[in-house]
Scaffold this motif. Structure first.
Motif, PDB file in Angstrom:
ATOM      1  N   UNK A   1      60.235  13.151  -8.012  1.00 29.80           N
ATOM      2  CA  UNK A   1      58.644  13.113  -7.357  1.00 29.80           C
ATOM      3  C   UNK A   1      58.611  11.535  -7.446  1.00 29.80           C
ATOM      4  N   UNK A   2      58.999  10.853  -8.434  1.00 26.78           N
ATOM      5  CA  UNK A   2      59.155   9.221  -8.374  1.00 26.78           C
ATOM      6  C   UNK A   2      59.740   8.828  -7.147  1.00 26.78           C
ATOM      7  N   UNK A   3      60.873   9.127  -6.975  1.00 24.40           N
ATOM      8  CA  UNK A   3      61.726   8.856  -5.626  1.00 24.40           C
ATOM      9  C   UNK A   3      60.950   9.033  -4.464  1.00 24.40           C
ATOM     10  N   UNK A   4      60.246  10.058  -4.443  1.00 23.55           N
ATOM     11  CA  UNK A   4      59.626  10.529  -3.198  1.00 23.55           C
ATOM     12  C   UNK A   4      58.415   9.406  -2.928  1.00 23.55           C
ATOM     13  N   UNK A   5      57.623   9.139  -3.950  1.00 25.32           N
ATOM     14  CA  UNK A   5      56.465   8.451  -3.860  1.00 25.32           C
ATOM     15  C   UNK A   5      56.776   7.055  -3.752  1.00 25.32           C
ATOM     16  N   UNK A   6      57.861   6.616  -4.310  1.00 26.67           N
ATOM     17  CA  UNK A   6      58.247   5.086  -4.282  1.00 26.67           C
ATOM     18  C   UNK A   6      58.960   4.807  -3.029  1.00 26.67           C
ATOM     19  N   UNK A   7      59.619   5.782  -2.233  1.00 24.26           N
ATOM     20  CA  UNK A   7      60.207   5.760  -1.047  1.00 24.26           C
ATOM     21  C   UNK A   7      61.677   4.931  -1.638  1.00 24.26           C
ATOM     22  N   UNK A   8      62.150   5.359  -2.508  1.00 25.07           N
ATOM     23  CA  UNK A   8      63.362   5.024  -3.220  1.00 25.07           C
ATOM     24  C   UNK A   8      64.394   5.979  -3.505  1.00 25.07           C
ATOM     25  N   UNK A   9      65.617   5.729  -3.335  1.00 24.42           N
ATOM     26  CA  UNK A   9      66.693   6.623  -3.658  1.00 24.42           C
ATOM     27  C   UNK A   9      66.904   7.011  -5.006  1.00 24.42           C
ATOM     28  N   UNK A  10      67.083   8.396  -5.157  1.00 24.85           N
ATOM     29  CA  UNK A  10      67.450   8.707  -6.852  1.00 24.85           C
ATOM     30  C   UNK A  10      68.516   8.102  -7.360  1.00 24.85           C
ATOM     31  N   UNK A  11      69.764   7.711  -6.462  1.00 28.03           N
ATOM     32  CA  UNK A  11      70.658   7.022  -7.346  1.00 28.03           C
ATOM     33  C   UNK A  11      70.446   5.572  -7.684  1.00 28.03           C
ATOM     34  N   UNK A  12      69.387   4.951  -6.893  1.00 25.32           N
ATOM     35  CA  UNK A  12      68.997   3.604  -7.660  1.00 25.32           C
ATOM     36  C   UNK A  12      68.099   3.844  -8.752  1.00 25.32           C
ATOM     37  N   UNK A  13      67.396   5.057  -8.870  1.00 25.95           N
ATOM     38  CA  UNK A  13      66.437   5.066 -10.103  1.00 25.95           C
ATOM     39  C   UNK A  13      67.200   5.521 -11.070  1.00 25.95           C
ATOM     40  N   UNK A  14      68.392   6.333 -10.993  1.00 22.90           N
ATOM     41  CA  UNK A  14      69.322   6.655 -12.050  1.00 22.90           C
ATOM     42  C   UNK A  14      70.186   5.566 -12.648  1.00 22.90           C
ATOM     43  N   UNK A  15      70.350   4.606 -11.654  1.00 23.40           N
ATOM     44  CA  UNK A  15      71.206   3.365 -12.049  1.00 23.40           C
ATOM     45  C   UNK A  15      70.566   2.465 -12.966  1.00 23.40           C
ATOM     46  N   UNK A  16      69.132   2.335 -12.706  1.00 24.09           N
ATOM     47  CA  UNK A  16      68.290   1.567 -13.728  1.00 24.09           C
ATOM     48  C   UNK A  16      67.820   2.165 -14.617  1.00 24.09           C
ATOM     49  N   UNK A  17      67.330   3.398 -14.668  1.00 25.12           N
ATOM     50  CA  UNK A  17      66.791   4.222 -15.549  1.00 25.12           C
ATOM     51  C   UNK A  17      67.746   5.512 -15.665  1.00 25.12           C
ATOM     52  N   UNK A  18      68.705   5.572 -16.649  1.00 26.50           N
ATOM     53  CA  UNK A  18      69.855   6.577 -16.563  1.00 26.50           C
ATOM     54  C   UNK A  18      69.110   7.960 -16.988  1.00 26.50           C
ATOM     55  N   UNK A  19      67.928   8.085 -17.636  1.00 28.73           N
ATOM     56  CA  UNK A  19      67.185   9.317 -17.765  1.00 28.73           C
ATOM     57  C   UNK A  19      65.754   9.235 -17.820  1.00 28.73           C
ATOM     58  N   UNK A  20      64.851  10.387 -17.706  1.00 33.06           N
ATOM     59  CA  UNK A  20      63.489  10.332 -17.445  1.00 33.06           C
ATOM     60  C   UNK A  20      62.866   9.680 -18.553  1.00 33.06           C
ATOM     61  N   UNK A  21      63.301   9.972 -19.760  1.00 31.49           N
ATOM     62  CA  UNK A  21      62.686   9.118 -20.884  1.00 31.49           C
ATOM     63  C   UNK A  21      62.677   7.447 -20.784  1.00 31.49           C
ATOM     64  N   UNK A  22      63.597   7.076 -20.512  1.00 31.53           N
ATOM     65  CA  UNK A  22      63.822   5.544 -20.379  1.00 31.53           C
ATOM     66  C   UNK A  22      62.871   4.896 -19.303  1.00 31.53           C
TER      67      UNK A  22
ATOM     68  N   UNK B   1      58.741  13.799 -12.466  1.00 33.76           N
ATOM     69  CA  UNK B   1      60.219  14.062 -12.436  1.00 33.76           C
ATOM     70  C   UNK B   1      60.658  12.816 -11.706  1.00 33.76           C
ATOM     71  N   UNK B   2      61.840  12.695 -11.728  1.00 29.07           N
ATOM     72  CA  UNK B   2      62.625  11.522 -11.077  1.00 29.07           C
ATOM     73  C   UNK B   2      62.463  11.678  -9.518  1.00 29.07           C
TER      74      UNK B   2
END
Length: 201
Positions: free
Chosen positions: A48-69, A45-46
């Motif tokens: 789980x990735x955010x927690x492990x990467x110590x990154x904010x979910x907004x940044x992940x969604x900005x670069x990868x708009x959905x889990x599939x991408x 899940x996004x």
């Protein structure tokens, strides 16, 4: 770490403007890859990735708009270079491609990832668009196999390289989705021979 704390870490990593921060991008992809390897697609899940990467979910969604991408980027990152070898002949290149892709799908979790992506694309338009964009890029890359054959004079000049790439992708997708990943070199050589024979100049 709380979500706010993760966002604070992300703020320190964020680059100026819309450009991706390479360290943050690598941390996110590393985290996504590790979760897939350790816990499988069901636990991916996004969040789980955010927690492990110590990154904010907004940044992940900005670069990868959905889990599939994001999953497709992880999938492509793991693909071996041997999939797109220039062996000197179209038949040799097709054989190398089939061997590399089926080994990749059979020896890692990549086959499971791609099956999930295809399934998601049947029910979710965002996933379908991500798959279409990814497939269009891979179509260009696989088409180079046949373009090299035309350039060498091995294939007829009027061969449609995009259609050839579609035929190649159609074969491997059909085998993956029906649970028939082919590993027998003799069978793969026969497949490559029969795919190419009708294209010869």
């Amino acid at each position: 770490m709380s979500e706010q704390a993760a966002d604070d870490v992300d703020d320190r990593r964020r680059s100026i403007g819309a450009r991706r921060n390479p360290d943050t991008e690598r941390a996110i992809l590393d985290a996504a890859e590790a979760i897939m390897a350790e816990e499988g697609i069901a636990r991916f899940s996004i969040e789980a990735v955010a927690k492990r990467a110590r990154a904010g979910k907004p940044t992940i969604y900005k670069w990868w708009p959905d889990k599939t991408k994001l999953l497709l980027d992880v999938y492509h990152r793991q693909k071996p270079a041997s999939v797109h070898m220039d062996t000197g002949t179209v038949e040799g290149d097709v054989f190398a491609f089939l061997t590399g892709v089926f080994a990749h799908w059979g020896d890692t979790g990549a086959g499971q990832v791609f099956r999930f992506v295809v399934a998601e694309a049947q029910r979710d338009e965002a996933a379908a668009e991500s798959l279409r964009a990814y497939s269009a890029e891979r179509r260009l890359q696989s088409g180079q196999i046949f373009q090299r054959g035309i350039d060498r004079g091995e294939l007829a000049a009027d061969v449609n390289v995009g259609l050839c790439a579609d035929m190649l992708a159609g074969f491997i997708w059909q085998r993956l989705l029906t649970g028939r990943i082919e590993r027998d070199p003799a069978q793969l050589r026969q497949t490559a021979r029969q795919m190419v024979r009708g294209l010869l100049a």
